[in-house]
Design a protein around this motif. Structure first.
Motif, PDB file in Angstrom:
ATOM      1  N   ALA A  33      25.912  11.787  -4.830  1.00 39.66           N
ATOM      2  CA  ALA A  33      24.922  11.941  -4.827  1.00 39.66           C
ATOM      3  C   ALA A  33      24.848  11.554  -2.864  1.00 39.66           C
ATOM      4  O   ALA A  33      24.265  11.819  -1.803  1.00 39.66           O
ATOM      5  CB  ALA A  33      23.818  12.037  -5.250  1.00 39.66           C
ATOM      6  N   LYS A  34      25.212   9.997  -2.951  1.00 43.87           N
ATOM      7  CA  LYS A  34      24.660   9.259  -2.119  1.00 43.87           C
ATOM      8  C   LYS A  34      25.885   9.265  -0.650  1.00 43.87           C
ATOM      9  O   LYS A  34      25.664   9.699   0.689  1.00 43.87           O
ATOM     10  CB  LYS A  34      25.406   8.022  -2.781  1.00 43.87           C
ATOM     11  N   ALA A  35      27.318   9.596  -1.599  1.00 46.49           N
ATOM     12  CA  ALA A  35      28.082  10.142  -0.766  1.00 46.49           C
ATOM     13  C   ALA A  35      28.022  12.258   0.329  1.00 46.49           C
ATOM     14  O   ALA A  35      28.416  11.904   1.378  1.00 46.49           O
ATOM     15  CB  ALA A  35      29.665  10.603  -1.767  1.00 46.49           C
ATOM     16  N   GLU A  36      26.632  12.509  -0.477  1.00 45.26           N
ATOM     17  CA  GLU A  36      26.932  13.443   0.372  1.00 45.26           C
ATOM     18  C   GLU A  36      25.547  13.942   1.344  1.00 45.26           C
ATOM     19  O   GLU A  36      25.284  14.332   1.502  1.00 45.26           O
ATOM     20  CB  GLU A  36      26.565  14.667  -1.368  1.00 45.26           C
ATOM     21  N   GLY A  37      24.690  12.145   1.411  1.00 45.27           N
ATOM     22  CA  GLY A  37      23.543  12.325   1.428  1.00 45.27           C
ATOM     23  C   GLY A  37      22.710  13.059   0.823  1.00 45.27           C
ATOM     24  O   GLY A  37      21.538  13.106   2.247  1.00 45.27           O
ATOM     25  N   ASP A  38      22.354  12.571  -0.106  1.00 41.72           N
ATOM     26  CA  ASP A  38      21.249  12.903  -0.891  1.00 41.72           C
ATOM     27  C   ASP A  38      20.246  12.253  -1.633  1.00 41.72           C
ATOM     28  O   ASP A  38      20.546  12.335  -2.957  1.00 41.72           O
ATOM     29  CB  ASP A  38      21.945  14.572  -2.474  1.00 41.72           C
TER      30      ASP A  38
ATOM     31  N   GLU B  76      17.263  12.267  -2.654  1.00 38.81           N
ATOM     32  CA  GLU B  76      16.425  12.690  -3.580  1.00 38.81           C
ATOM     33  C   GLU B  76      16.909  12.655  -5.129  1.00 38.81           C
ATOM     34  O   GLU B  76      17.198  11.796  -6.135  1.00 38.81           O
ATOM     35  CB  GLU B  76      15.583  13.931  -3.882  1.00 38.81           C
ATOM     36  N   ARG B  77      18.013  13.334  -4.849  1.00 40.88           N
ATOM     37  CA  ARG B  77      19.263  13.088  -5.501  1.00 40.88           C
ATOM     38  C   ARG B  77      19.454  12.016  -6.704  1.00 40.88           C
ATOM     39  O   ARG B  77      19.974  11.144  -7.574  1.00 40.88           O
ATOM     40  CB  ARG B  77      20.352  13.965  -5.981  1.00 40.88           C
TER      41      ARG B  77
ATOM     42  N   ALA C 128      18.556   8.759  -5.711  1.00 33.77           N
ATOM     43  CA  ALA C 128      16.900   8.475  -7.082  1.00 33.77           C
ATOM     44  C   ALA C 128      16.820   8.785  -8.111  1.00 33.77           C
ATOM     45  O   ALA C 128      16.514   8.074  -8.952  1.00 33.77           O
ATOM     46  CB  ALA C 128      15.772   8.522  -5.836  1.00 33.77           C
ATOM     47  N   PHE C 129      16.845   9.793  -8.408  1.00 34.29           N
ATOM     48  CA  PHE C 129      16.549   9.923  -9.488  1.00 34.29           C
ATOM     49  C   PHE C 129      17.871   9.978  -9.918  1.00 34.29           C
ATOM     50  O   PHE C 129      17.559   9.503 -11.491  1.00 34.29           O
ATOM     51  CB  PHE C 129      16.871  11.728  -9.285  1.00 34.29           C
ATOM     52  N   ALA C 130      19.299   9.542 -10.410  1.00 31.49           N
ATOM     53  CA  ALA C 130      19.942   9.270 -10.821  1.00 31.49           C
ATOM     54  C   ALA C 130      20.143   8.099 -10.930  1.00 31.49           C
ATOM     55  O   ALA C 130      20.297   8.078 -12.427  1.00 31.49           O
ATOM     56  CB  ALA C 130      21.245   9.836 -10.117  1.00 31.49           C
ATOM     57  N   GLN C 131      19.618   7.364 -10.330  1.00 27.16           N
ATOM     58  CA  GLN C 131      19.580   6.309 -10.360  1.00 27.16           C
ATOM     59  C   GLN C 131      18.443   5.423 -11.138  1.00 27.16           C
ATOM     60  O   GLN C 131      18.495   4.526 -12.196  1.00 27.16           O
ATOM     61  CB  GLN C 131      19.425   5.002  -9.018  1.00 27.16           C
ATOM     62  N   SER C 132      17.487   6.266 -11.302  1.00 25.27           N
ATOM     63  CA  SER C 132      16.366   5.913 -12.709  1.00 25.27           C
ATOM     64  C   SER C 132      16.903   6.111 -13.385  1.00 25.27           C
ATOM     65  O   SER C 132      16.699   5.185 -14.601  1.00 25.27           O
ATOM     66  CB  SER C 132      14.759   6.920 -12.081  1.00 25.27           C
ATOM     67  N   MET C 133      17.453   7.163 -13.690  1.00 25.57           N
ATOM     68  CA  MET C 133      17.803   7.350 -15.060  1.00 25.57           C
ATOM     69  C   MET C 133      19.007   6.125 -15.750  1.00 25.57           C
ATOM     70  O   MET C 133      19.234   5.785 -16.592  1.00 25.57           O
ATOM     71  CB  MET C 133      19.292   8.321 -15.310  1.00 25.57           C
TER      72      MET C 133
ATOM     73  N   LEU D  50      12.399  18.405 -11.878  1.00 32.62           N
ATOM     74  CA  LEU D  50      12.263  19.856 -11.857  1.00 32.62           C
ATOM     75  C   LEU D  50      11.286  20.544 -10.662  1.00 32.62           C
ATOM     76  O   LEU D  50      11.623  21.220 -10.223  1.00 32.62           O
ATOM     77  CB  LEU D  50      11.698  19.628 -13.340  1.00 32.62           C
ATOM     78  N   LYS D  51      10.253  19.907 -10.513  1.00 32.46           N
ATOM     79  CA  LYS D  51       8.935  19.700 -10.012  1.00 32.46           C
ATOM     80  C   LYS D  51       9.662  20.010  -8.429  1.00 32.46           C
ATOM     81  O   LYS D  51       9.325  20.345  -7.278  1.00 32.46           O
ATOM     82  CB  LYS D  51       7.811  18.835 -10.413  1.00 32.46           C
ATOM     83  N   GLN D  52      10.334  18.536  -7.976  1.00 31.68           N
ATOM     84  CA  GLN D  52      11.130  18.043  -6.752  1.00 31.68           C
ATOM     85  C   GLN D  52      11.103  19.798  -6.203  1.00 31.68           C
ATOM     86  O   GLN D  52      11.770  19.896  -5.396  1.00 31.68           O
ATOM     87  CB  GLN D  52      11.116  16.908  -6.227  1.00 31.68           C
ATOM     88  N   GLU D  53      12.478  19.512  -7.347  1.00 32.05           N
ATOM     89  CA  GLU D  53      13.240  20.914  -6.404  1.00 32.05           C
ATOM     90  C   GLU D  53      13.168  22.318  -6.620  1.00 32.05           C
ATOM     91  O   GLU D  53      13.305  22.689  -5.554  1.00 32.05           O
ATOM     92  CB  GLU D  53      14.516  20.966  -7.630  1.00 32.05           C
ATOM     93  N   GLU D  54      11.707  21.967  -7.750  1.00 34.67           N
ATOM     94  CA  GLU D  54      10.820  23.385  -7.030  1.00 34.67           C
ATOM     95  C   GLU D  54       9.706  23.758  -6.198  1.00 34.67           C
ATOM     96  O   GLU D  54       9.789  25.352  -5.377  1.00 34.67           O
ATOM     97  CB  GLU D  54      10.219  23.803  -8.660  1.00 34.67           C
ATOM     98  N   GLY D  55      10.075  22.381  -5.432  1.00 38.06           N
ATOM     99  CA  GLY D  55       8.750  22.313  -4.653  1.00 38.06           C
ATOM    100  C   GLY D  55       9.631  22.950  -3.444  1.00 38.06           C
ATOM    101  O   GLY D  55       9.101  22.846  -2.359  1.00 38.06           O
TER     102      GLY D  55
END
Length: 210
Positions: A106-111, A113-114, A116-121, A205-210
């Motif tokens: 995700a970092k390599a792709e500049g995403d 939010e993704r 941060a979510f993976a790091q939280s996991m 999921l809410k982030q993605e839907e929003g």
């Protein structure tokens, strides 16, 4: 092998520690004793994807290897633990590795939010590992104590020592209760992090839907 070095402390030399990591050997620690555990790949497999047996190799490294006469001592029940730490650690380590890879991609792709979510996991899985370790040690120690009491009880029964039998039966019941309490603590801990992970995924999921 996250936090393995701190878990092993002074049990092994640096060279032995590196050999364990390189060969992907699982380690359980109990007091000054070690349990080394490794699994082979599938054997006698007819077709790829089919279930097949495998071998498990265990080596118990006990601190008390000699008795008072200098002769090889009988291995204590549960010397080095029972590997119960390894099952949870292996599962969580796999999940941490997957989440770290996802964060890196995700970092390599500049995403952000993704990432941060993976790091939280990663943080949640590591927190569960840190909180579970002392509980697993408590359970393992209790199982070893329980095994020792059973050996003493067998000797007392053989000697017809009724007073000692009654005393050991009480100790055995206490050890069994302590083991049950430890398992309940582990279940509470697992449920806590399962709920934390569920909320984390729902938030994503809410982030993605929003």
């Amino acid at each position: 092998y996250y936090n393995l070095y701190s878990l092993l402390r002074d049990h092994l030399s640096e060279e032995s520690y590196l050999q364990i990591v390189r060969n992907q050997i699982l380690v359980d620690v109990q007091g000054d004793d070690l349990l080394l555990q490794i699994f082979t790949s599938n054997i006698l497999q007819r077709k790829v994807g089919e279930e097949a047996p495998f071998f498990e190799f265990i080596q118990r490294v006990c601190s008390e290897c000699r008795n008072e006469h200098g002769c090889p001592a009988t291995i204590k029940p549960g010397c080095g633990g029972f590997g119960i730490r390894n099952f949870l650690t292996l599962f969580l380590s796999i999940e941490v590795s997957k989440a770290m890879l996802e964060a890196s991609l995700a970092k390599a792709e500049g995403d952000e939010e993704r990432r941060a979510f993976a790091q939280s996991m990663v943080d949640v899985f590591r927190a569960q590992l840190d909180e579970s370790n002392p509980i697993l040690t408590e359970i393992s120690d209790t199982m070893t104590r329980e095994g020792g009491i059973k050996m003493e009880l067998d000797r007392a029964v053989a000697l017809n020592d009724d007073d000692e039998v009654r005393t050991l039966q009480i100790k055995l019941a206490e050890a069994s209760k302590a083991k049950t309490n430890g398992n309940e603590k582990l279940m509470i801990c697992s449920t806590k992090y399962k709920n934390t992970m569920r909320k984390l995924r729902e938030s994503r999921l809410k982030q993605e839907e929003g």
